[in-house]
Design an enzyme around this catalytic site. Sequence first.
Site, PDB file in Angstrom:
ATOM      1  N   LYS A  34      32.072  39.262 113.346  1.00  0.00           N
ATOM      2  CA  LYS A  34      32.757  40.233 112.240  1.00  0.00           C
ATOM      3  C   LYS A  34      32.798  41.428 112.755  1.00  0.00           C
ATOM      4  O   LYS A  34      34.032  42.198 112.571  1.00  0.00           O
ATOM      5  CB  LYS A  34      31.882  39.786 111.046  1.00  0.00           C
ATOM      6  CG  LYS A  34      31.790  38.380 110.564  1.00  0.00           C
ATOM      7  CD  LYS A  34      30.842  38.007 109.492  1.00  0.00           C
ATOM      8  CE  LYS A  34      30.888  36.598 109.148  1.00  0.00           C
ATOM      9  NZ  LYS A  34      29.830  36.351 108.231  1.00  0.00           N
ATOM     10  N   GLN A  86      24.503  38.621 105.461  1.00  0.00           N
ATOM     11  CA  GLN A  86      24.724  37.320 106.235  1.00  0.00           C
ATOM     12  C   GLN A  86      23.597  36.442 105.792  1.00  0.00           C
ATOM     13  O   GLN A  86      22.558  36.665 105.655  1.00  0.00           O
ATOM     14  CB  GLN A  86      24.405  37.699 107.689  1.00  0.00           C
ATOM     15  CG  GLN A  86      24.668  36.246 108.654  1.00  0.00           C
ATOM     16  CD  GLN A  86      26.057  35.954 108.811  1.00  0.00           C
ATOM     17  OE1 GLN A  86      27.207  36.833 108.679  1.00  0.00           O
ATOM     18  NE2 GLN A  86      26.321  34.882 108.414  1.00  0.00           N
ATOM     19  N   ASP A  97      32.671  38.388 100.293  1.00  0.00           N
ATOM     20  CA  ASP A  97      32.406  37.043 100.686  1.00  0.00           C
ATOM     21  C   ASP A  97      32.954  36.073  99.499  1.00  0.00           C
ATOM     22  O   ASP A  97      32.816  34.995  99.701  1.00  0.00           O
ATOM     23  CB  ASP A  97      30.844  37.040 101.012  1.00  0.00           C
ATOM     24  CG  ASP A  97      30.396  36.853 102.343  1.00  0.00           C
ATOM     25  OD1 ASP A  97      31.434  36.595 103.208  1.00  0.00           O
ATOM     26  OD2 ASP A  97      29.238  37.208 102.728  1.00  0.00           O
TER      27      ASP A  97
END
Length: 291
Positions: A52, A96, A119
Amino acid sequence: MQILDGNLVSQATRDELKIKVAQRVAEGKKVPHLAAILVGTNGASETYVGSKVRTCEEIGFKSTLIRLEESISEFKLLGVIEELNNDPDIDGILVQLPLPKHISDEKVINTIDASKDVDGFHPVSVGKMVQGLPTFIPATPHGVMLMLAHYKIDTKGKHAVVIGRSNIVGRPMSILLSAGTNPGNCTVTICHSHTKNLKELCLQADIIVAALGKPEFVTADMVKEGAIIIDVGITRVEDPTKKRGYSIKGDVKFDEVAPKASYITPVPGGVGPMTIAALMKNTFHACSEKN
Ligand code: NAD
């Protein structure tokens, strides 16, 4: 049978974003800035966060990687998120997953400012998605929708069977496929670990999205001739023939299912790269909405 090439579509999406960022720079506008928080040293999480951050660099976004000890308290982690919420230079925040057991995913997700929730896991984002309002869509199902759109696959009226009901993949996927959009407009069956007649349901599917995390679970005898197969699964399976000691397996037994499919995503090189492209789109959107 046509392969749905996630690397190719992801590259096209990233190239598009690269141009848009360059335009913003030329106009003296703010460059999108993604902050990623990694707690602990889980191997797969390291890989995901690493790619990412690298993708941000490739596109011209700013990125900040915050590494925190596995033992960090939930209170301290929430404090770090609050700081990022209050930092006007940060457009998107991702934490994460999975997190260590002593930290509540729910509290962490709920603490992220909904306007920076790239997200798409915050209840505000999920609620808007369910209502079909503009919002951040979770990256993996968003990536699948981008891929279907890129290949101009007609999903209208098709029966989609989604295997898996997680908040990250299965459930949002079922909502997006059933929405009155294009792609979308499917009749959706969502299956999970308590589903009894999974094989029969899969045999009725025009589209199968496999997102259960069980390597090579979907076999040829579960698939109708001409079905569209989207394999979301990523599992590290021990493999002494590989230098790194493992290989990556999807949830679909590719070699036997592919000949029956009209379209199929490979693993790796299918949904994985699309997930990152979708996250980048969300981050760009978070920035351009405010600046
Ligand atoms: P999860 O463990 O949270 O959810 C798995 C789901 O599968 C559950 O809803 C469970 O009920 C269902 N399930 C389990 N066994 C089943 C069975 N035998 N029959 C039917 N349903 C069953 O997993 P997740 O986070 O949704 O991830 C699923 C897979 O997708 C994993 O392999 C994960 O690594 C992968 N993944 C890939 C990407 C990507 O970018 N490609 C992103 C996220 C997750």
